[in-house]
Scaffold this active site. Structure first.
Site, PDB file in Angstrom:
ATOM      1  N   SER A  38       0.829  -1.191   0.000  1.00  0.00           N
ATOM      2  CA  SER A  38       0.000   0.000   0.000  1.00  0.00           C
ATOM      3  C   SER A  38       0.879   1.263   0.000  1.00  0.00           C
ATOM      4  O   SER A  38       1.754   1.400  -0.860  1.00  0.00           O
ATOM      5  CB  SER A  38      -0.943  -0.049   1.210  1.00  0.00           C
ATOM      6  OG  SER A  38      -1.963   0.906   1.115  1.00  0.00           O
ATOM      7  N   ASP A 161      -6.503  -3.155  -1.686  1.00  0.00           N
ATOM      8  CA  ASP A 161      -5.278  -2.929  -0.910  1.00  0.00           C
ATOM      9  C   ASP A 161      -4.581  -4.244  -0.540  1.00  0.00           C
ATOM     10  O   ASP A 161      -5.215  -5.186  -0.054  1.00  0.00           O
ATOM     11  CB  ASP A 161      -5.664  -2.171   0.363  1.00  0.00           C
ATOM     12  CG  ASP A 161      -4.474  -1.661   1.147  1.00  0.00           C
ATOM     13  OD1 ASP A 161      -3.739  -2.496   1.724  1.00  0.00           O
ATOM     14  OD2 ASP A 161      -4.273  -0.437   1.199  1.00  0.00           O
TER      15      ASP A 161
END
Length: 283
Positions: A38, A161
């Site tokens: 991320s 994510d």
């Protein structure tokens, strides 16, 4: 010896790893293999490009634009974090703060960034060769927080994510042959991840992707398993852990530039306090 670097995600809490990565650049500390999750992936890209200070600008300057992180962005784009703005408008070669794509490609280090396949709930590990100049959808995919961002399409699949499926991808580093690893966490060592809140809400929003819902439900269990593995390997001399030495009142969605600067400075201070210890570990 193959050295690895593992950088946890955490949205705006990743200002901490930004400080440590800048100190790595100052002291010419390099790794054979890097993996970031991320926002940790985005930070690692700037590090691999040798662009000291670039990450800090994203935590203290660019966040002032409502296209970066705002309810307005959520209403207009479906993304609380403006992924296209951050990793397109700002990051592209004609952007206000471009990534040195050529430097990343010329860097001999391997680089991976996990994203969660929305259909399977499992991690896909994109490499730096999955990004092309001015097309950073693989990075966006690694950063697309479920419930706060739309899934990102890469190829013919959709992704969320990477932290959902693999928050601290230590296993991947080991599988890729790393024998010594530095892990940068986004939370203090005593942090205990709890089950995700607001399950009825994200269950409704992600109803098309039941496997991703399942991965979110189990995330706190897998997270703790990764922490336990990192701590065990640290005791055995295979892992070196950086974690914030004190708690900062700052969330994944912080927009307080002063607090972001403080967290970056904490990363710098924590590195400097252990710099010689790290160099001994790596050598």
């Amino acid at each position: 010896m193959k050295t690895g670097l593992v950088v946890e995600g955490g949205g705006m809490k990743c200002a901490y790893s930004a400080g440590i990565l800048d100190k790595f650049l100052d002291d010419d500390i390099t790794f054979s293999y890097c993996i970031g999750v991320s926002a940790g992936a985005a930070n690692t890209l700037s590090y691999l490009a040798g662009q000291r200070g670039r990450n800090l600008r994203f935590y203290t300057e660019h966040l002032r634009d409502p296209r970066y992180l705002s309810v307005r962005s959520l209403v207009h784009t479906g993304n609380l974090f403006g992924l296209q703005y951050i990793y397109g408008t700002l990051t592209n070669s004609d952007g206000a703060d471009p990534l040195d794509y050529s430097a990343v490609m010329e860097n001999p280090a391997e680089f991976y960034m996990p994203a969660t396949d929305a259909a399977t709930g499992r991690a896909t590990y994109f490499s730096k060769y999955d990004i092309v100049r001015d097309d950073y959808r693989a990075v966006m995919a690694s950063c697309a927080l479920p419930g706060f961002c739309r899934p990102v399409k890469v190829g013919d699949r959709y992704y969320y994510d990477g932290g959902v499926a693999d928050s601290i991808p230590l296993h991947h580093a080991i599988e890729q042959g790393c024998t010594k690893m530095v892990v940068i966490l986004s939370n203090p060592r005593n942090f205990v991840k709890k089950p995700e809140a607001h399950r009825p809400l994200y269950k409704h929003m992600l109803h098309k992707y039941p496997k991703t819902i399942q991965s979110i439900d189990n995330r706190h269990i897998n997270y703790q398993a990764s922490i336990d593995l990192a701590c065990r390997l640290e005791k055995e001399g295979y892992v070196f852990i950086f974690a914030p030495s004190r708690h900062m009142p700052l969330s994944t969605f912080s927009k307080d530039a002063a607090l972001e600067q403080d967290l970056y400075d904490l990363g710098v201070a924590d590195y400097e306090a252990r710099a010689e210890e790290l160099k001994y570990f790596l050598n």
